[in-house]
Motif scaffolding. Sequence first.
Motif, PDB file in Angstrom:
ATOM      1  N   GLY A 114       0.797  -1.221   0.000  1.00  0.00           N
ATOM      2  CA  GLY A 114       0.000   0.000   0.000  1.00  0.00           C
ATOM      3  C   GLY A 114       0.830   1.272   0.000  1.00  0.00           C
ATOM      4  O   GLY A 114       0.287   2.361   0.197  1.00  0.00           O
ATOM      5  N   ASN A 134      -0.071   5.206  -0.376  1.00  0.00           N
ATOM      6  CA  ASN A 134       0.351   5.998   0.771  1.00  0.00           C
ATOM      7  C   ASN A 134       1.135   7.228   0.329  1.00  0.00           C
ATOM      8  O   ASN A 134       0.953   8.328   0.869  1.00  0.00           O
ATOM      9  N   ARG A 182      -1.202   9.631  -1.146  1.00  0.00           N
ATOM     10  CA  ARG A 182      -2.006  10.243  -0.098  1.00  0.00           C
ATOM     11  C   ARG A 182      -1.233  11.301   0.678  1.00  0.00           C
ATOM     12  O   ARG A 182      -1.745  12.387   0.955  1.00  0.00           O
ATOM     13  N   LYS A 219      -5.570   3.191   1.232  1.00  0.00           N
ATOM     14  CA  LYS A 219      -4.300   2.734   1.792  1.00  0.00           C
ATOM     15  C   LYS A 219      -4.517   1.645   2.840  1.00  0.00           C
ATOM     16  O   LYS A 219      -3.816   0.625   2.855  1.00  0.00           O
TER      17      LYS A 219
END
Length: 378
Positions: free
Chosen positions: A135, A139, A142, A215
């Motif tokens: 993820g 991440n 994000r 995520k």
Amino acid sequence: MSSSNSKTKTPSSLSLCNSKPQPQEGNMALESQPQKNKYGHGVFGDVYSIIKEMEIDHHNNSTFDFQFPPITNFLGSREVREFISGALSGAMTKAILAPLETIRTRMVVGVGSKNIAGSFIEVIEQQGWQGLWAGNMINMLRIVPTQAIELGTFECVKRAMTSLHEKWESNEYPKLQIGPINFNLSLSWISPVAIAGAAAGIASTLVCHPLEVLKDRLTVSPETYPSLGIAIRNIYKDGGVGAFYAGISPTLVGMLPYSTCFYFMYDTIKESYCRTKSKKSLSRPEMLLIGALAGFTASTISFPLEVARKRLMVGALQGKCPPNMAAALSEVIREEGLKGLYRGWGASCLKVMPSSGITWMFYEAWKDILLVQNGNPL
């Protein structure tokens, strides 16, 4: 003579002559002769001539002078450079600490081993070393906008609130009288840093919460969501757009104490330390330590809310999703007791402390590069 000249003028030439100052007598004969339109004939010729006159007026600094602001001015503004500094600091921090984020998320939601070392071994055995970065792509996607929005918003709101506070105090803040009692409506009890920290957390959460959901799904259940595209499609299929905002209410509730405390602690400790040591700025190691302390304090205070938030966000994966934050907290206490509210707290501190310290260190470093070296004072 004037009567004969008026007969030779066309209606269009009359309108143009009437809009200009009257010529002197010496130039009467020259002005009275109809001029040939060098731009063409008819309506389009007249329009073109008017446009050319506007261009001449533009060069003469008339009221038609209008220019769009150069793009370099926008990119060189203080706010944009602060947003860029936040984005870069967030990206560099997450690239370093992605394995700790993976372990922290698994322990908070109750997946796998209940201790840090066991979680590391379990992830490596099941997914290999690359599993520690499960993820991480989402991440990184994000954290870049999240940190940019959060740190940029914090700086902007802090400056605005500080300016408002100073103006309010300098203009003799209003007074309220109720009978014999007088109230001074002062803003001295309101901390601009605390308000800015709360605003930063709320703004970044509202914008970037769907990326947080993605995520967590990719980290906790990689077999169900093996890729970003599949995760987006399956989440939308299961719950529509609202599924990307699962747990938004507890996230906002949990973000308020964390973000407010985090920024308030860092700014307060920083100013107190500089004042005590008679320093104008912190060194990089000092930024690292003070940022880590601020993150530790904020995480400890708000961690039970973080546990409830994670339960709500990934509860659907286990077939039991609490209806609200209070129900999630009650469920944790019923199953694991009060200590369950701090399950994964050690892993969280292991991630939050270096993350907070490194983020502030990188952020201040990028501000030095992008702001101070470009002539903008901090």
